[in-house]
Design an enzyme around this catalytic site. Structure first.
Site, mmCIF file in Angstrom:
data_model
loop_
_atom_site.group_PDB
_atom_site.id
_atom_site.type_symbol
_atom_site.label_atom_id
_atom_site.label_comp_id
_atom_site.label_asym_id
_atom_site.label_seq_id
_atom_site.Cartn_x
_atom_site.Cartn_y
_atom_site.Cartn_z
ATOM 1 N N TYR A 71 -32.271 -6.593 19.717
ATOM 2 C CA TYR A 71 -32.830 -5.330 19.215
ATOM 3 C C TYR A 71 -33.755 -4.710 20.256
ATOM 4 O O TYR A 71 -33.641 -3.513 20.575
ATOM 5 C CB TYR A 71 -33.580 -5.592 17.908
ATOM 6 C CG TYR A 71 -34.208 -4.357 17.295
ATOM 7 C CD1 TYR A 71 -33.446 -3.452 16.576
ATOM 8 C CD2 TYR A 71 -35.571 -4.106 17.438
ATOM 9 C CE1 TYR A 71 -34.014 -2.319 16.012
ATOM 10 C CE2 TYR A 71 -36.151 -2.972 16.874
ATOM 11 C CZ TYR A 71 -35.371 -2.089 16.161
ATOM 12 O OH TYR A 71 -35.936 -0.967 15.612
ATOM 13 N N SER A 92 -38.073 2.454 20.003
ATOM 14 C CA SER A 92 -38.959 1.601 19.213
ATOM 15 C C SER A 92 -40.092 1.129 20.107
ATOM 16 O O SER A 92 -39.927 1.040 21.328
ATOM 17 C CB SER A 92 -38.211 0.374 18.699
ATOM 18 O OG SER A 92 -39.126 -0.554 18.126
#
Lengths: 262, 253
Positions: A151, A138
């Site tokens: 995350y 990401s």
């Protein structure tokens, strides 16, 4: 154009999720045999191509599930050409409000899941004449979004694991890359909009969505199909020299310094 | 503390802003310092600091600077390439004159100074170069096209010098973020509402404040010091956390 994945055997974890099902649909349209591995088959799929993917029960945190899934693929197809590790979850907390249970869960899915699935796929990938593993990092693995600490950390781990796998298994003919999406229109993003993402602005979800679009140089956020396009390229033999890299796909978002309200 | 007693430092563009803070910090820690600028010596510059009138984009000016400092203090051990200009334009808006100005000072200036000072640094036993790059050399600031690109050049040249001229010469770059200087004020002045723009910019800094020229000077001095003896070829960001965060901050909509 001829089918770009004709004859390839592919497996997509999180294959019934927002991005995963777009990848399965694209792979099926390009002639691949597709296994959509996920916790549950999910509801009815939007299009025939996604429907063409064969559902395979897989909890990526379970080593038994990983072994069983690969044994099934081996028995049916005898090899695996493309593995897409797309299963992932998000927890919207700072480290202070993250419980140990949440921390362990997100690492189990986002990091251990990539490890277990890839580990047990290796014997099948070695039987391919040109194997490609595509992980999901990401842009959050490079720069932080507020309130997404665990995350962000899992995605940084996926980036490092991607390079390590590419180093270790390149000599066996296995390419390993990661795609690092920015904002993509998925259920995960909608949940972000409905949760902490609304911040102190007090606006509607629609005004928030427009504001998010406006920060992007391309003035839009991505669709699962945008991501599937890059996954397809990395999966195909056109990408035969691409390995060990982190492919940011974010509409130009992270090319900029923070945009002050000028 | 005088980490730089007996050392000779050249800081380009030390008349004001970040350069001035670097000059003052070197003087405080015992270095002999010469700085330069395109104009006359600023009145308020400390009397211990030597001033040379020089445009770093002109090789002959840089040669004069080198002769002046060597005649005054002897060989130079520390070079800080700080002199720089910025033009707030996109590529399409930029003129040939803008190119010559930005690339002349920010790229050719760093090149001129490194080329002029490295040989003497090597024959005198070694030295340290610190270049002032920018966070904008990594991520783009809007409408700063030539400036952004010029700072990426500085980062690239920093690595080449470290690779080509080690072990006697170390070379590193500092990447400042938003530092409160006249240059930053000029950027805010472009805003519709400069005060609101400043508040918004502040909220994007995890450190809760903008940088000061002294923040950058402290990092430059560390990189120039013997404490950083094993550090070369790298870029160091001092931006109060700005670029650690995503450009997209929904909390600030």
């Amino acid at each position: 154009m001829s089918a770009r994945l004709a004859g390839k055997v592919t497996l997509v974890t999180g294959g019934r999720g927002g991005i995963g099902r777009a990848i399965c649909a694209r792979f099926a349209r390009e002639g691949a045999k597709v296994y959509a591995a996920d916790l549950t088959p999910g509801g009815s799929l939007e299009n025939d191509a996604a429907e063409a993917a064969q559902f395979l029960k897989l909890d990526v945190t379970s080593e038994d599930d990983a072994k069983a899934a690969m044994a099934f693929v081996n028995a049916e197809a005898g090899r695996l050409d493309v593995l897409v590790n797309a299963a992932g979850i998000e927890i919207e907390e700072t480290i202070e409000t993250t419980t140990l249970e949440q921390w362990n869960k997100i690492f189990a899915v986002n990091v251990t899941g990539v490890f277990l699935t890839s580990k047990h796929a290796l014997p099948l990938l070695r039987k391919s004449s040109g194997a490609s593993v595509i992980n999901f990092g990401s842009y959050d693995g490079f720069i932080a979004d507020p309130g997404l600490a665990a995350y962000c950390a899992t995605k940084g781990a996926v980036h490092a694991l991607t390079r390590a796998m590419a180093c270790d298994h390149g000599p066996e003919g296995i390419r390993v890359n990661a795609i690092c999406p920015g904002y993509v229109d998925t259920p995960m993003l909608q949940s972000f909009f409905e949760g902490d993402g609304s911040g102190g602005g007090g606006g509607t979800i629609e005004t928030l969505q427009q504001a998010v679009r406006d920060v992007h140089p391309m003035r839009t956020y991505g669709t699962p199909e945008d991501i599937a396009n890059l996954v397809l390229w990395l999966a195909s033999d056109e990408a035969r020299y691409a390995s060990g890299q982190l492919w940011v796909l974010d509409g130009g978002l992270s090319a900029q310094v923070q945009q002050m309200k000028l | 503390m005088s980490r730089f007693s007996g050392k000779v430092a050249v800081v380009t563009g030390g008349g004001r802003g970040i350069g001035r803070a670097i000059v003052d910090a070197f003087v405080d820690e015992g270095a002999s310092v010469m700085t330069c600028g395109r104009g006359p010596r600023p009145d308020e510059l400390s009397s211990e600091v030597h001033w040379a009138r020089a445009d770093v984009s002109r090789p002959e000016d840089v040669e004069r600077l080198r002769s002046a400092v060597e005649d005054t203090f002897g060989p130079v051990q520390i070079l800080v390439n700080n002199a720089g200009v910025q033009v707030e334009k996109s590529v399409v808006e930029s003129s040939d004159e803008d190119w010559d100005l930005v690339v002349g000072a920010n790229c050719r200036g760093v090149f001129n100074c490194c080329r002029a000072f490295i040989p003497a640094m090597q024959s005198a036993g070694g030295g340290a170069i610190v270049n002032i790059g920018s966070i904008s050399g990594v991520n783009a600031d809007p409408n700063m096209a030539l400036y952004n690109a010029s700072k990426a050049f500085v980062h690239g040249l920093t690595r080449s010098i470290a690779v080509d001229h080690g072990p006697l010469v170390r070379c590193n770059a500092v990447r400042p973020g938003w530092i409160m200087t006249e240059m930053a004020d000029a950027a805010f002045a472009l805003a519709d509402d400069p005060q609101r723009a400043k508040q918004d910019a502040l909220a994007r800094h995890p450190a809760g404040r903008f940088g000061s020229p002294e923040d950058i000077a402290r990092l430059v001095l560390w990189l120039a010091s013997d404490e950083a003896a094993f550090v070369t070829g790298q870029e160091f960001t001092a931006d109060g956390g700005l670029t650690a965060a995503s450009p997209l901050q929904p909390g600030l909509f």
